[in-house]
Design a protein around this motif. Structure first.
Motif, PDB file in Angstrom:
ATOM      1  N   PRO A  22     -42.488  31.162  15.646  1.00 64.30           N
ATOM      2  CA  PRO A  22     -42.158  31.198  13.956  1.00 64.30           C
ATOM      3  C   PRO A  22     -40.741  31.416  13.820  1.00 64.30           C
ATOM      4  O   PRO A  22     -39.919  32.089  14.152  1.00 64.30           O
ATOM      5  N   PRO A  23     -40.357  29.921  12.115  1.00 61.51           N
ATOM      6  CA  PRO A  23     -39.226  30.533  12.022  1.00 61.51           C
ATOM      7  C   PRO A  23     -38.261  32.116  11.420  1.00 61.51           C
ATOM      8  O   PRO A  23     -39.179  32.755  11.056  1.00 61.51           O
ATOM      9  N   SER A  24     -37.069  32.117  11.472  1.00 60.85           N
ATOM     10  CA  SER A  24     -37.108  33.261  11.396  1.00 60.85           C
ATOM     11  C   SER A  24     -36.045  33.285   9.912  1.00 60.85           C
ATOM     12  O   SER A  24     -35.339  34.184   9.634  1.00 60.85           O
ATOM     13  N   SER A  25     -34.987  32.140   9.585  1.00 60.65           N
ATOM     14  CA  SER A  25     -34.233  31.928   8.326  1.00 60.65           C
ATOM     15  C   SER A  25     -34.589  30.821   8.264  1.00 60.65           C
ATOM     16  O   SER A  25     -35.090  29.490   8.590  1.00 60.65           O
ATOM     17  N   LYS A  26     -34.241  30.027   6.665  1.00 59.00           N
ATOM     18  CA  LYS A  26     -34.568  28.851   6.823  1.00 59.00           C
ATOM     19  C   LYS A  26     -33.652  27.595   6.784  1.00 59.00           C
ATOM     20  O   LYS A  26     -33.696  25.972   7.273  1.00 59.00           O
ATOM     21  N   LYS A  27     -32.636  27.840   7.773  1.00 64.66           N
ATOM     22  CA  LYS A  27     -32.149  26.747   8.464  1.00 64.66           C
ATOM     23  C   LYS A  27     -33.047  26.745   9.825  1.00 64.66           C
ATOM     24  O   LYS A  27     -33.131  25.605  10.069  1.00 64.66           O
ATOM     25  N   GLU A  28     -33.993  27.785  10.263  1.00 60.35           N
ATOM     26  CA  GLU A  28     -34.545  27.590  11.339  1.00 60.35           C
ATOM     27  C   GLU A  28     -35.958  26.353  11.098  1.00 60.35           C
ATOM     28  O   GLU A  28     -36.172  25.592  11.209  1.00 60.35           O
ATOM     29  N   VAL A  29     -36.053  26.830   9.315  1.00 60.73           N
ATOM     30  CA  VAL A  29     -37.194  26.044   9.000  1.00 60.73           C
ATOM     31  C   VAL A  29     -36.807  23.952   8.635  1.00 60.73           C
ATOM     32  O   VAL A  29     -37.741  23.932   8.761  1.00 60.73           O
ATOM     33  N   ARG A  30     -35.823  24.373   8.726  1.00 62.19           N
ATOM     34  CA  ARG A  30     -35.364  22.831   8.271  1.00 62.19           C
ATOM     35  C   ARG A  30     -35.336  22.464   9.716  1.00 62.19           C
ATOM     36  O   ARG A  30     -35.332  20.853   9.672  1.00 62.19           O
ATOM     37  N   ILE A  31     -34.973  23.072  10.577  1.00 60.65           N
ATOM     38  CA  ILE A  31     -34.757  21.954  12.153  1.00 60.65           C
ATOM     39  C   ILE A  31     -36.928  21.649  12.447  1.00 60.65           C
ATOM     40  O   ILE A  31     -37.348  21.385  12.551  1.00 60.65           O
ATOM     41  N   LEU A  32     -37.567  22.926  11.449  1.00 55.59           N
ATOM     42  CA  LEU A  32     -38.978  22.656  12.440  1.00 55.59           C
ATOM     43  C   LEU A  32     -39.456  21.500  11.185  1.00 55.59           C
ATOM     44  O   LEU A  32     -39.922  20.366  12.377  1.00 55.59           O
ATOM     45  N   ASP A  33     -38.707  21.219  10.738  1.00 56.57           N
ATOM     46  CA  ASP A  33     -38.830  19.974   9.425  1.00 56.57           C
ATOM     47  C   ASP A  33     -38.560  18.865   9.853  1.00 56.57           C
ATOM     48  O   ASP A  33     -39.749  17.720  10.602  1.00 56.57           O
ATOM     49  N   PHE A  34     -37.399  18.979  10.938  1.00 57.71           N
ATOM     50  CA  PHE A  34     -36.740  17.765  11.549  1.00 57.71           C
ATOM     51  C   PHE A  34     -37.990  17.474  12.814  1.00 57.71           C
ATOM     52  O   PHE A  34     -37.776  16.316  13.184  1.00 57.71           O
ATOM     53  N   LEU A  35     -38.545  18.754  13.434  1.00 59.57           N
ATOM     54  CA  LEU A  35     -38.778  18.611  14.332  1.00 59.57           C
ATOM     55  C   LEU A  35     -40.109  17.606  14.394  1.00 59.57           C
ATOM     56  O   LEU A  35     -40.983  16.700  14.804  1.00 59.57           O
ATOM     57  N   PHE A  36     -40.955  17.792  13.100  1.00 58.86           N
ATOM     58  CA  PHE A  36     -41.833  17.853  12.914  1.00 58.86           C
ATOM     59  C   PHE A  36     -41.778  16.051  12.477  1.00 58.86           C
ATOM     60  O   PHE A  36     -42.616  15.457  12.759  1.00 58.86           O
ATOM     61  N   SER A  37     -40.727  15.754  12.301  1.00 58.85           N
ATOM     62  CA  SER A  37     -40.683  14.762  11.517  1.00 58.85           C
ATOM     63  C   SER A  37     -40.146  13.734  12.133  1.00 58.85           C
ATOM     64  O   SER A  37     -40.064  12.456  12.445  1.00 58.85           O
ATOM     65  N   SER A  38     -39.197  14.120  13.050  1.00 62.09           N
ATOM     66  CA  SER A  38     -38.678  12.627  14.039  1.00 62.09           C
ATOM     67  C   SER A  38     -38.888  13.279  15.839  1.00 62.09           C
ATOM     68  O   SER A  38     -38.078  12.131  16.359  1.00 62.09           O
ATOM     69  N   LYS A  39     -38.990  14.124  15.806  1.00 62.54           N
ATOM     70  CA  LYS A  39     -39.801  14.456  17.267  1.00 62.54           C
ATOM     71  C   LYS A  39     -41.180  14.542  17.115  1.00 62.54           C
ATOM     72  O   LYS A  39     -41.251  15.328  18.122  1.00 62.54           O
ATOM     73  N   ARG A  40     -41.821  13.875  16.529  1.00 57.83           N
ATOM     74  CA  ARG A  40     -42.862  14.366  16.816  1.00 57.83           C
ATOM     75  C   ARG A  40     -43.911  13.497  18.545  1.00 57.83           C
ATOM     76  O   ARG A  40     -44.810  14.571  18.247  1.00 57.83           O
ATOM     77  N   TYR A  41     -42.922  12.836  18.158  1.00 51.12           N
ATOM     78  CA  TYR A  41     -43.165  12.410  19.871  1.00 51.12           C
ATOM     79  C   TYR A  41     -43.324  13.514  21.587  1.00 51.12           C
ATOM     80  O   TYR A  41     -44.206  12.910  22.125  1.00 51.12           O
ATOM     81  N   LEU A  42     -42.575  14.740  21.365  1.00 47.82           N
ATOM     82  CA  LEU A  42     -42.214  15.665  21.527  1.00 47.82           C
ATOM     83  C   LEU A  42     -43.979  16.684  22.061  1.00 47.82           C
ATOM     84  O   LEU A  42     -43.943  17.623  22.547  1.00 47.82           O
ATOM     85  N   LEU A  43     -44.703  16.741  21.275  1.00 46.23           N
ATOM     86  CA  LEU A  43     -45.537  17.485  20.306  1.00 46.23           C
ATOM     87  C   LEU A  43     -47.036  17.402  20.972  1.00 46.23           C
ATOM     88  O   LEU A  43     -46.804  16.061  20.556  1.00 46.23           O
ATOM     89  N   LYS A  44     -47.442  17.748  21.056  1.00 45.94           N
ATOM     90  CA  LYS A  44     -49.482  17.258  21.101  1.00 45.94           C
ATOM     91  C   LYS A  44     -49.855  17.286  19.910  1.00 45.94           C
ATOM     92  O   LYS A  44     -49.462  17.716  18.673  1.00 45.94           O
ATOM     93  N   LYS A  45     -50.884  16.592  19.583  1.00 40.07           N
ATOM     94  CA  LYS A  45     -51.194  16.554  18.006  1.00 40.07           C
ATOM     95  C   LYS A  45     -51.685  17.229  17.475  1.00 40.07           C
ATOM     96  O   LYS A  45     -51.606  17.591  16.366  1.00 40.07           O
ATOM     97  N   ASN A  46     -52.532  18.816  17.778  1.00 41.47           N
ATOM     98  CA  ASN A  46     -52.572  19.753  17.062  1.00 41.47           C
ATOM     99  C   ASN A  46     -51.234  21.204  17.200  1.00 41.47           C
ATOM    100  O   ASN A  46     -50.503  20.383  18.254  1.00 41.47           O
ATOM    101  N   LEU A  47     -50.783  21.104  16.301  1.00 34.94           N
ATOM    102  CA  LEU A  47     -49.547  22.378  16.313  1.00 34.94           C
ATOM    103  C   LEU A  47     -50.023  23.455  15.925  1.00 34.94           C
ATOM    104  O   LEU A  47     -51.149  23.968  14.928  1.00 34.94           O
ATOM    105  N   ARG A  48     -49.153  24.756  16.572  1.00 34.20           N
ATOM    106  CA  ARG A  48     -50.288  25.979  15.999  1.00 34.20           C
ATOM    107  C   ARG A  48     -48.286  27.207  15.821  1.00 34.20           C
ATOM    108  O   ARG A  48     -47.870  27.085  17.069  1.00 34.20           O
TER     109      ARG A  48
END
Length: 309
Positions: free
Chosen positions: A72-98
């Motif tokens: 889990p994120p613990s700051s707004k900065k980490e939430v922005r990284i989470l957004d970037f990961l889901f948007s721009s690096k989706r190929y690194l992730l599996k279909k389902n996210l938890r």
């Protein structure tokens, strides 16, 4: 000019994960400050995406083939990284996210725009070990066992003939084979639709293999009437030198009172090390949660997941 470049690294060791735990220093969930908890949970490929002084840690799910877990994120900065990961690096992730081990603070950080953008929703955990609350026990209170709240614990411990108990530090050469036999016995009895023997044994086997190679991870075993009946593998959280984290605990229920007695003996050792509390974690089953409640928790922490399912 500010550099907002994102870097992705693989995490394979205690020393590599340790710098990233600083972001969880103020979390109530001390498992998020346990380096070996991250390595254990992310044993199928732990990674971190880093930007400036903030990061998001993620891995393939330890039990499900088509899912990625995200700490889990613990700051707004980490939430922005989470957004970037889901948007721009989706190929690194599996279909389902938890997004795992979330509490109200981490949930509050994730804005509704991100929740809707990636079709995320808050869900009670059904598979991993925070389906039921994470439990912290007081070493001193368990050893005293005073009052009606400890009635069940006293009853269980009194079933054990203490003169037939041998409690000692885990040594790989001495205790590995006996530990495997206990794991196999327990796994055969606890298979279900959700967990086969391989799923059940994997975290124990991982920790037993780690404990022989690395410092910082330690364990204790117990024999009763010459039978190997229990072991407990522990870590220390980054943010509390007076607490232990229980990563793996297994006791032979064929011997009455042994699970309770093993917890009691670990508390005895913890006291000798000036440890005040032990976080013994949550539970996947109601039966295990009820057993942990008999230790009269000094704190319970309810956690949940955020998923796109």
């Amino acid at each position: 000019m500010k550099n907002d470049s994102h870097y992705i690294y693989e995490i394979n060791s205690h020393s590599q994960i340790l710098p990233y735990l600083k972001q969880f220093m103020n979390q109530l969930d001390s498992y998020l400050c346990s380096p070996f908890y991250f390595l254990l949970t992310g044993r199928k490929g732990l990674k971190v995406i880093n930007c400036n002084d903030s990061a998001i840690i993620f891995s393939d799910h330890p039990n499900l083939e088509d899912e990625t877990i995200i700490f889990p994120p613990s700051s707004k900065k980490e939430v922005r990284i989470l957004d970037f990961l889901f948007s721009s690096k989706r190929y690194l992730l599996k279909k389902n996210l938890r997004i795992i081990r979330c509490n109200n603070m981490s949930y509050g950080l994730i804005s509704q725009s991100i929740m809707s953008k990636f079709n995320l929703q808050k869900k009670n955990e059904y598979l991993l070990d925070w389906k039921y609350p994470s439990v912290t026990i007081s070493v001193r209170s368990v050893l005293k066992m005073s009052g009606k709240n400890y009635k069940d614990l006293r009853y269980n411990i009194n079933k054990v003939d203490s003169s037939k108990v041998v409690f000692e530090e885990y040594k790989h050469q001495l205790h590995y084979e006996d530990s495997l036999k206990l794991i196999n016995k327990w796994c055969k009895r606890n298979t279900s639709v959700l967990f086969n023997e391989s799923n059940l044994s994997a975290p124990y086997l991982y920790l037993l293999n780690q404990i022989k190679m690395v410092e910082g991870l330690f364990g204790y075993v117990m024999y009763y009437k010459d039978n190997f009946v229990a072991f407990n593998i522990l870590d220390k959280p980054y943010n509390n030198m007076y607490e232990f984290i229980s990563l793996a605990f297994l006791a032979d229920v064929d011997f009455k009172g042994i699970p309770s007695y093993m917890r009691y003996k670990v508390c005895e050792f913890a006291k000798s090390q000036l440890i005040n509390t032990i976080n013994i974690g949550g539970a996947e089953t109601l039966g295990l949660y009820r057993f942990k409640k008999k230790l009269v928790p000094s704190r319970e922490l309810e956690l949940f997941s955020i998923t796109n399912q």
